[in-house]
Motif scaffolding. Structure first.
Motif, PDB file in Angstrom:
ATOM      1  N   LEU A 197       0.895   0.668  -0.293  1.00  0.00           N
ATOM      2  CA  LEU A 197       0.482   0.282   1.061  1.00  0.00           C
ATOM      3  C   LEU A 197       0.239  -1.225   1.156  1.00  0.00           C
ATOM      4  O   LEU A 197       0.718  -1.890   2.078  1.00  0.00           O
ATOM      5  N   VAL A 198      -0.491  -1.773   0.187  1.00  0.00           N
ATOM      6  CA  VAL A 198      -0.771  -3.214   0.175  1.00  0.00           C
ATOM      7  C   VAL A 198       0.534  -3.999   0.054  1.00  0.00           C
ATOM      8  O   VAL A 198       0.755  -4.980   0.777  1.00  0.00           O
ATOM      9  N   LEU A 199       1.414  -3.567  -0.847  1.00  0.00           N
ATOM     10  CA  LEU A 199       2.698  -4.247  -1.019  1.00  0.00           C
ATOM     11  C   LEU A 199       3.559  -4.139   0.234  1.00  0.00           C
ATOM     12  O   LEU A 199       4.288  -5.072   0.586  1.00  0.00           O
ATOM     13  N   THR A 200       3.471  -3.010   0.920  1.00  0.00           N
ATOM     14  CA  THR A 200       4.229  -2.809   2.152  1.00  0.00           C
ATOM     15  C   THR A 200       3.807  -3.818   3.213  1.00  0.00           C
ATOM     16  O   THR A 200       4.645  -4.464   3.852  1.00  0.00           O
ATOM     17  N   VAL A 201       2.498  -3.950   3.386  1.00  0.00           N
ATOM     18  CA  VAL A 201       1.981  -4.890   4.393  1.00  0.00           C
ATOM     19  C   VAL A 201       2.329  -6.325   4.008  1.00  0.00           C
ATOM     20  O   VAL A 201       2.821  -7.109   4.833  1.00  0.00           O
ATOM     21  N   TYR A 202       2.112  -6.673   2.732  1.00  0.00           N
ATOM     22  CA  TYR A 202       2.374  -8.049   2.304  1.00  0.00           C
ATOM     23  C   TYR A 202       3.866  -8.377   2.388  1.00  0.00           C
ATOM     24  O   TYR A 202       4.243  -9.458   2.873  1.00  0.00           O
ATOM     25  N   SER A 203       4.718  -7.458   1.939  1.00  0.00           N
ATOM     26  CA  SER A 203       6.162  -7.743   1.969  1.00  0.00           C
ATOM     27  C   SER A 203       6.658  -7.860   3.407  1.00  0.00           C
ATOM     28  O   SER A 203       7.555  -8.650   3.690  1.00  0.00           O
TER      29      SER A 203
END
Length: 195
Positions: free
Chosen positions: A173-179
């Motif tokens: 989830l964090v990587l999804t938002v950041y990417s």
């Protein structure tokens, strides 16, 4: 149509098979069919296998496209679209079976819709925006997390009581938002947006 694009289309065609195997059938229907009863018991394992196979083709089509110089604008558009459709289908079904919080699915799917919108705008301007490294890492974590949740935290549950599947999903989830943020930041200026 080249081999890489055919593999991408095959990945899209695996999505209905994944949905078919996902055990969401009501009891009244299961009572009328031995096949549905079987799917309601074992279908989650079949669905996980199809999901992992479909996800693996993402690496295969990319490898073939690069090795045999089969990179096309169609492939650049279809490849991430296939990924987004597969992930979105998995998340929606997981929410329907209370395997995942709806807000997590909404954030991930919302991000994918926004990025797809940007890609469509770019395509209308004869540009094909490729995923960056963060997007690829995000995809790997999404696939592993979804598979682990589908398999009820296996194989991690054999070694620990820690819900590794849920931890992986929060990392995804964090990587999804950041990417998504990084993709928009890097590509916004390339697009000719009317003001």
């Amino acid at each position: 149509m080249n081999l890489a694009n055919k593999i991408t289309i095959a990945r899209i065609l695996m999505i209905p098979i994944f949905i078919l195997f996902f055990p969401t059938y009501p009891d009244w229907l299961a009572e009328k069919s031995v096949f549905i009863q079987h799917i309601n018991v074992y279908g989650i394992y079949y669905a996980a296998a199809v999901f992992l196979l479909a996800s693996a083709t993402d690496k295969l089509d990319g490898y073939i496209a690069r090795k045999y110089n089969q990179i096309t604008n169609l492939g650049k558009l279809l490849d991430p679209l296939a990924d987004k459709l597969l992930i979105s289908a998995a998340l929606i079904l997981m929410v329907s079976q209370q395997l995942l919080y709806a807000w997590i699915a909404l954030i991930i799917i919302g991000r994918e819709i926004i990025i797809t919108g940007i890609r469509i705008v770019a395509a209308s301007q004869k540009m094909a925006l490729q995923a960056d490294q963060y997007g690829k890492i995000k995809m790997v974590f999404q696939v592993i997390a979804i598979a682990a949740i589908l398999l009820n935290n296996r194989p991690f549950s054999y070694f620990t009581d820690i819900p590794i599947d849920q931890i992986l999903m929060y990392i995804a989830l964090v990587l999804t938002v950041y990417s998504g943020y990084n993709y928009i930041r890097n590509n916004y200026r390339k697009l000719k947006l009317d003001t």
